[in-house]
Each structure stands twice: as structure tokens, then as C-alpha cells.
Design a protein around this motif. Sequence first.
Motif, PDB file in Angstrom:
ATOM      1  N   SER A 255       0.826  -1.202   0.000  1.00 56.51           N
ATOM      2  CA  SER A 255       0.000   0.000   0.000  1.00 56.51           C
ATOM      3  C   SER A 255       0.863   1.256   0.000  1.00 56.51           C
ATOM      4  CB  SER A 255      -0.945  -0.008   1.195  1.00 56.51           C
ATOM      5  OG  SER A 255      -0.405  -0.741   2.259  1.00 56.51           O
ATOM      6  N   LEU A 256       0.318   2.318  -0.650  1.00 57.03           N
ATOM      7  CA  LEU A 256       1.027   3.590  -0.758  1.00 57.03           C
ATOM      8  C   LEU A 256       0.396   4.615   0.165  1.00 57.03           C
ATOM      9  CD1 LEU A 256       1.635   4.123  -4.564  1.00 57.03           C
ATOM     10  CD2 LEU A 256       3.356   3.864  -2.786  1.00 57.03           C
ATOM     11  N   PHE A 257       1.225   5.477   0.739  1.00 52.56           N
ATOM     12  CA  PHE A 257       0.705   6.535   1.602  1.00 52.56           C
ATOM     13  C   PHE A 257       1.360   7.856   1.241  1.00 52.56           C
ATOM     14  CE2 PHE A 257       0.141   2.642   3.979  1.00 52.56           C
ATOM     15  CZ  PHE A 257      -1.130   2.791   4.514  1.00 52.56           C
ATOM     16  N   CYS A 258       0.515   8.887   1.008  1.00 51.21           N
ATOM     17  CA  CYS A 258       1.044  10.242   0.905  1.00 51.21           C
ATOM     18  C   CYS A 258       1.120  10.762   2.328  1.00 51.21           C
ATOM     19  CB  CYS A 258       0.093  11.118   0.104  1.00 51.21           C
ATOM     20  SG  CYS A 258      -0.047  10.611  -1.605  1.00 51.21           S
ATOM     21  N   VAL A 259       2.294  11.252   2.727  1.00 46.89           N
ATOM     22  CA  VAL A 259       2.468  11.652   4.125  1.00 46.89           C
ATOM     23  C   VAL A 259       3.111  13.032   4.189  1.00 46.89           C
ATOM     24  CG1 VAL A 259       2.673   9.323   5.032  1.00 46.89           C
ATOM     25  CG2 VAL A 259       4.706  10.496   4.191  1.00 46.89           C
ATOM     26  N   TYR A 260       2.974  13.682   5.330  1.00 48.34           N
ATOM     27  CA  TYR A 260       3.729  14.921   5.540  1.00 48.34           C
ATOM     28  C   TYR A 260       4.454  14.848   6.872  1.00 48.34           C
ATOM     29  CZ  TYR A 260       0.307  16.919   8.821  1.00 48.34           C
ATOM     30  OH  TYR A 260      -0.478  17.153   9.897  1.00 48.34           O
ATOM     31  N   TRP A 261       5.498  15.657   6.999  1.00 46.04           N
ATOM     32  CA  TRP A 261       6.362  15.596   8.178  1.00 46.04           C
ATOM     33  C   TRP A 261       5.804  16.500   9.268  1.00 46.04           C
ATOM     34  CZ3 TRP A 261      10.012  12.458   9.774  1.00 46.04           C
ATOM     35  CH2 TRP A 261      10.828  12.843  10.834  1.00 46.04           C
ATOM     36  N   LYS A 262       5.544  15.929  10.436  1.00 47.09           N
ATOM     37  CA  LYS A 262       5.071  16.742  11.550  1.00 47.09           C
ATOM     38  C   LYS A 262       5.941  16.455  12.769  1.00 47.09           C
ATOM     39  CE  LYS A 262       1.000  18.125  14.084  1.00 47.09           C
ATOM     40  NZ  LYS A 262      -0.330  17.716  14.548  1.00 47.09           N
ATOM     41  N   ASN A 263       6.684  17.436  13.219  1.00 47.65           N
ATOM     42  CA  ASN A 263       7.575  17.348  14.377  1.00 47.65           C
ATOM     43  C   ASN A 263       8.609  16.236  14.243  1.00 47.65           C
ATOM     44  OD1 ASN A 263       6.144  19.453  15.475  1.00 47.65           O
ATOM     45  ND2 ASN A 263       4.755  18.085  16.572  1.00 47.65           N
ATOM     46  N   THR A 264       8.210  14.980  14.571  1.00 49.68           N
ATOM     47  CA  THR A 264       9.204  13.904  14.560  1.00 49.68           C
ATOM     48  C   THR A 264       8.770  12.708  13.738  1.00 49.68           C
ATOM     49  OG1 THR A 264       8.208  13.007  16.533  1.00 49.68           O
ATOM     50  CG2 THR A 264      10.089  14.475  16.856  1.00 49.68           C
ATOM     51  N   GLU A 265       7.671  12.814  13.021  1.00 46.53           N
ATOM     52  CA  GLU A 265       7.229  11.621  12.280  1.00 46.53           C
ATOM     53  C   GLU A 265       6.458  11.993  11.017  1.00 46.53           C
ATOM     54  OE1 GLU A 265       4.412   9.351  14.532  1.00 46.53           O
ATOM     55  OE2 GLU A 265       3.377  11.115  15.255  1.00 46.53           O
ATOM     56  N   TRP A 266       6.349  10.997  10.156  1.00 49.14           N
ATOM     57  CA  TRP A 266       5.534  11.118   8.956  1.00 49.14           C
ATOM     58  C   TRP A 266       4.112  10.760   9.324  1.00 49.14           C
ATOM     59  CZ3 TRP A 266       7.534  13.644   5.170  1.00 49.14           C
ATOM     60  CH2 TRP A 266       8.889  13.505   4.818  1.00 49.14           C
ATOM     61  N   ILE A 267       3.144  11.627   8.988  1.00 45.47           N
ATOM     62  CA  ILE A 267       1.749  11.247   9.231  1.00 45.47           C
ATOM     63  C   ILE A 267       0.876  11.526   8.014  1.00 45.47           C
ATOM     64  CG2 ILE A 267       1.789  11.428  11.755  1.00 45.47           C
ATOM     65  CD1 ILE A 267       0.594  14.149  11.534  1.00 45.47           C
ATOM     66  N   VAL A 268      -0.307  10.890   7.997  1.00 45.82           N
ATOM     67  CA  VAL A 268      -1.169  10.914   6.824  1.00 45.82           C
ATOM     68  C   VAL A 268      -2.168  12.071   6.883  1.00 45.82           C
ATOM     69  CG1 VAL A 268      -2.983   9.653   5.618  1.00 45.82           C
ATOM     70  CG2 VAL A 268      -0.958   8.455   6.400  1.00 45.82           C
ATOM     71  N   ASP A 269      -2.585  12.447   8.099  1.00 44.45           N
ATOM     72  CA  ASP A 269      -3.660  13.439   8.315  1.00 44.45           C
ATOM     73  C   ASP A 269      -3.873  14.426   7.179  1.00 44.45           C
ATOM     74  OD1 ASP A 269      -3.752  12.246  10.687  1.00 44.45           O
ATOM     75  OD2 ASP A 269      -3.294  14.023  11.918  1.00 44.45           O
TER      76      ASP A 269
END
Length: 381
Positions: free
Chosen positions: A61-75
Amino acid sequence: MSYITMENLLKAEFFNPSTAVKKTMMSTVISAILLNATNTQLTKPVNFTIKHIREFVSGNSLFCVYWKNTEWIVDGCSVLETNSNYTVCSCVHLSTFALIMQTSSSPPEDDQRMNLLNVVAVIVGLVFTSLALLTFAFCRWKPGVNNVPRINLCISLLSAHLLFLLTQQFLKHIKTHQVLCGVLSGFLHFLFLSCFVWMFIEAVLLYICVKNLLQISFGQRAVLSSRFLIVIGYGIVLVIVCISVGLVPGGYGSDKCWLKEEKGFIWSFLGPVCFILALNTILFISMIITLNSTLTKLNAEVSRIKQTRILVFKTLAQFVVLGCPWILSFFTKHSKMMEILFVILNSQQGTFIFLIHCVLNNEIRRQYVKWMRALFQNHPK
Ligand SMILES: *[C@@H]1O[C@H](CO)[C@@H](O)[C@H](O)[C@H]1NC(C)=O
């Protein structure tokens, strides 16, 4: 803006860090900003097309993610469409983005069943290894049978499997202490290698015994060299482990608290194992040839030769049983069936040794019966 090689720093592991499945970066890290914009609220989601930097493996599976503080998240980000080379991501805000591929994990029930099979198999193996060890230590064997390699083989097997079982069961807690994880994998390396070295020493002693079948009473030799053997056996293993630590200091402590596969460090285990398996094969072939030619040449002392021949075949069987699982381990990644076979064969090494050397040995069987009788006579109803 695209940050070249940034994906090596902001790794895919920072996405869903609690899950153990494999994650891979599928794009470089990119940032998007609007210059001179006071209002950061977007009226429409922003869409951008990302080029893949490696091949997409279908089924994952593929996820578009963005960097928030210390991790990649999907939100607020999602995959709009994808083909083999490009993926279109849509996000409700501007930020630093990446595309991550996550390996689809096997269903948790499956993992649990595998774990249960593993625990049960290892415990059964441990019980029989202990029985074999007790037998080797306390049974009266014919003079000429050198028990030192066998006893140490059982001790190594027992401690290796026990430590492995404990490490796997408490993996979550151990992994938080990287040093402990490294030390444990060092011990596992030492113990599993010991099994092979002792198997090799047993074959060498047997080889000497076959070669000297007609000249030397090998009973005396056996008594002489016990302590020497122990120093040699564990010494060799210690040297291999020390060299491994010296060459690749960070090689211990993978995510399963075993040897890391990167930089070929796993070969510090598989290398010596393959080497010993090859040497053992040569020894056995040479022993069988010697025994066959001696048997045809001589009629005297045929019974002793025949006994030695049985011993050679038993040790050969033991060699196959101990060596096979590790050869299988090369294929476990590709099939579930192989994995199950590996778990069973690998955990039952002690059981096979018990069968071959204790149950299939007339004298030892008689001894067992004697012990049983003594036990029941001491405790009458
Ligand atoms: C991005 O794509 C979505 C879905 O196709 C669409 O609703 C949206 O308007 C697009 N955004 C822009 C800025 O064109």
C-alpha cells in the motif's frame, strides 16, 4: 522544493513507528510553500504528482504523508491516483511531503498462530534436549565413546534455543535497550555457532577413531583430551565472534535482536556454518569409504568395525538434522510452508539427537528400563 538524499535521514521508519511491517521511501522529500501568502488556509486541496524513485511492488500500500515534528503522518493527505511511475497526492495543507510504501502485513491471527507453534515446538525440543543431556552425562557408556562433544552440543543447543525463545518473547521490551539487544544477539551468535563447532569436533573424533580402528585403543585418548577439547571448542567460537565484532562493530542487534543482514554481517554466522557443513561432508565421505574398504579387507574384529559404522551413520544423521534447517532458512522468506518446516526442524534438533543416540541405542534403552524399575520400586503404591 526537492531535497536530494533527504529521504535517507527522514526515513520511512518514522511512519507508523509502532508497526513492525517494512516501509520504504517511494519519493524524495519535497516541500511546497506559497510565497507572500498571509492566509495559510487553502480553499481547495492541493494536488501534486510525485515521481517514484524505486519500483512499486504490487500488493503493497502507498501513503502520501507529511512531516510533523518527529514523524511522517497521513492526516489530510491521500493518494488520488497512481501508476507504475507516478502517484498523484492530494493534501489539505502545504508542508513537507513524501510518498511511502508499506508492505502489507500478514494478518495478526496468522502471526499469533506461528508464534504459538514456535513456542510449543521449542519447548518440546528443550525437554528432549535436556533428556539427551542427562543421558549423556549419567549413563554408563562403553569406553571409547567420547561424550564431551555430544554433551557440549546439547548444552549449546539447550542454551541457544532457550535464549532465542526468551529473546523473541520479550522482544518488545528488549528492543528499547539497544545495547542489551546487541549483547543478546552476540550471545546467540556464540551459542548457535558452538552447536556447529561441537558437531564438527564430534565428526573429527569419529574420523580419528575410524582411521585408528586397528592400531590404537581409543579409550585412553578420549579421557586425555576432554579438557583440551572444551578449550578448543569454545575457543574457536570465541575467536569467530571477536573477529566479527572487530570487523563490523555495529553488526549485532537487528530489529529481531539477531545479526544485521546489512553489509553481509549475517555471513559471520552463515560463513562458518557453510564451511563446517562442507568439511563435515568431506569427513563423512572419507569415513564411509575407509570403513567399507576395511570391512572387505578384514574379517577380524568385524563387530567392532560394524559398531563404528553404526556410529558413523548415526553421527551422519545428526549432521543432516543439524545442518538442514539452516539451509532451509535461506528459503523461509519466500514461502509459508518453508517457514513452518524451518520452525519444526530447527526446534527439534535436540529431539532427533535424543532419538538417534538414546532411544535407538540398545544399551541405553536397557539402562532406561533399569532406572524406571528403580523409580517404581522406591515409590510403591
Ligand atoms: C485536486 O483534485 C481533487 C479531486 O480530483 C479536486 O476536487 C480538487 O479541486 C483538486 N485541487 C485543485 C487545486 O485543483
